[in-house]
Design a protein around this motif. Structure first.
Motif, PDB file in Angstrom:
ATOM      1  N   LYS A  43      12.431  -1.131  -6.074  1.00  0.00           N
ATOM      2  CA  LYS A  43      11.544  -2.410  -6.536  1.00  0.00           C
ATOM      3  C   LYS A  43      10.425  -1.590  -7.296  1.00  0.00           C
ATOM      4  N   GLU A  44       9.587  -2.512  -8.143  1.00  0.00           N
ATOM      5  CA  GLU A  44       8.521  -2.114  -8.588  1.00  0.00           C
ATOM      6  C   GLU A  44       7.329  -2.181  -7.809  1.00  0.00           C
ATOM      7  N   ARG A  45       6.122  -1.156  -8.312  1.00  0.00           N
ATOM      8  CA  ARG A  45       5.058  -1.385  -7.408  1.00  0.00           C
ATOM      9  C   ARG A  45       4.426  -2.758  -7.599  1.00  0.00           C
ATOM     10  N   GLU A  46       3.989  -3.137  -6.435  1.00  0.00           N
ATOM     11  CA  GLU A  46       3.290  -4.392  -6.551  1.00  0.00           C
ATOM     12  C   GLU A  46       2.050  -4.727  -5.729  1.00  0.00           C
ATOM     13  N   PHE A  47       1.070  -5.442  -6.207  1.00  0.00           N
ATOM     14  CA  PHE A  47      -0.315  -5.579  -5.784  1.00  0.00           C
ATOM     15  C   PHE A  47      -0.229  -6.146  -4.360  1.00  0.00           C
ATOM     16  N   MET A  83      -3.099  -4.240   8.888  1.00  0.00           N
ATOM     17  CA  MET A  83      -1.939  -5.060   8.566  1.00  0.00           C
ATOM     18  C   MET A  83      -1.348  -5.603  10.076  1.00  0.00           C
ATOM     19  N   ASN A  84      -1.276  -6.844  10.083  1.00  0.00           N
ATOM     20  CA  ASN A  84      -0.817  -7.404  11.552  1.00  0.00           C
ATOM     21  C   ASN A  84       0.429  -8.164  11.329  1.00  0.00           C
ATOM     22  N   SER A  85       1.102  -8.781  12.281  1.00  0.00           N
ATOM     23  CA  SER A  85       2.540  -9.370  12.167  1.00  0.00           C
ATOM     24  C   SER A  85       3.147  -8.651  11.199  1.00  0.00           C
ATOM     25  N   LEU A  86       3.512  -7.460  11.262  1.00  0.00           N
ATOM     26  CA  LEU A  86       4.450  -6.860  10.182  1.00  0.00           C
ATOM     27  C   LEU A  86       5.711  -7.191  10.168  1.00  0.00           C
ATOM     28  N   LYS A  87       6.279  -7.411   8.990  1.00  0.00           N
ATOM     29  CA  LYS A  87       7.646  -7.967   8.973  1.00  0.00           C
ATOM     30  C   LYS A  87       8.774  -6.553   8.343  1.00  0.00           C
ATOM     31  N   PRO A  88       9.857  -6.748   8.358  1.00  0.00           N
ATOM     32  CA  PRO A  88      10.875  -5.630   7.872  1.00  0.00           C
ATOM     33  C   PRO A  88      10.490  -5.527   6.318  1.00  0.00           C
ATOM     34  N   GLU A  89      10.335  -6.484   5.621  1.00  0.00           N
ATOM     35  CA  GLU A  89      10.074  -6.787   4.267  1.00  0.00           C
ATOM     36  C   GLU A  89       8.616  -6.238   3.663  1.00  0.00           C
ATOM     37  N   ASP A  90       7.907  -5.961   4.650  1.00  0.00           N
ATOM     38  CA  ASP A  90       6.640  -5.276   4.476  1.00  0.00           C
ATOM     39  C   ASP A  90       6.925  -3.496   4.052  1.00  0.00           C
ATOM     40  N   THR A  91       8.109  -3.000   4.699  1.00  0.00           N
ATOM     41  CA  THR A  91       8.461  -1.768   4.471  1.00  0.00           C
ATOM     42  C   THR A  91       8.126  -1.180   3.091  1.00  0.00           C
ATOM     43  N   ALA A  92       7.536  -0.287   2.995  1.00  0.00           N
ATOM     44  CA  ALA A  92       7.305   0.532   1.516  1.00  0.00           C
ATOM     45  C   ALA A  92       6.452   1.445   1.601  1.00  0.00           C
ATOM     46  N   VAL A  93       6.084   2.224   0.482  1.00  0.00           N
ATOM     47  CA  VAL A  93       4.845   3.263   0.429  1.00  0.00           C
ATOM     48  C   VAL A  93       3.915   2.411  -0.102  1.00  0.00           C
ATOM     49  N   TYR A  94       2.706   2.785   0.594  1.00  0.00           N
ATOM     50  CA  TYR A  94       1.606   1.911   0.302  1.00  0.00           C
ATOM     51  C   TYR A  94       0.558   2.867  -0.451  1.00  0.00           C
ATOM     52  N   TYR A  95      -0.083   2.407  -1.396  1.00  0.00           N
ATOM     53  CA  TYR A  95      -0.806   3.308  -2.413  1.00  0.00           C
ATOM     54  C   TYR A  95      -2.387   2.700  -2.263  1.00  0.00           C
TER      55      TYR A  95
END
Length: 124
Positions: A43-47, A83-95
């Motif tokens: 996926k593309e990098r997102e804000f 980051m609270n209540s994390l979901k699998p869709e939050d999986t990513a590299v965070y910049y």
């Protein structure tokens, strides 16, 4: 030259929490907007969120605003993403990124300096 170093990523179960940190060096940290972006595989990098020099914050979506909190400590030249209540869709590299502007920048082209990223993996 500005250096940004992220830390705090890792593996967490769904519903868990992580606190990302980004330490900045090399210029006047307190004067500019800082932001967090993320990029999931394929996926593309997102804000994700941004915070101005005065502490005004903005988030990608209302649902994220309720789970994520961006903050900064200008005395420590550090910006945080709780980051609270994390979901699998939050999986990513965070910049972490540093803008050259003082408004609530939400586009990646408004940021000049980037960290190397920290991996966040949320298991179901």
């Amino acid at each position: 030259q500005v250096q940004l170093v992220e830390s705090g990523g890792g593996l967490v179960q769904a519903g868990g929490s992580l606190r990302l940190s980004c330490a900045s060096s090399g210029r006047t940290f307190s004067s500019y907007t800082m932001g967090w972006f993320r990029q999931a595989p394929g996926k593309e990098r997102e804000f994700v969120a941004a915070i101005t020099w005065s502490g005004g914050s903005t988030y990608r979506a209302d649902s994220m605003k309720g789970r994520f909190t961006i903050s900064r400590d200008n005395a420590k030249n550090t910006v945080y993403l709780q980051m609270n209540s994390l979901k699998p869709e939050d999986t990513a590299v965070y910049y972490c990124a540093a803008s050259v502007y003082r408004h609530q920048a939400v586009r990646s082209d408004e940021y000049k300096y980037w960290g190397q990223g920290t991996q966040v993996t949320v298991s179901s």
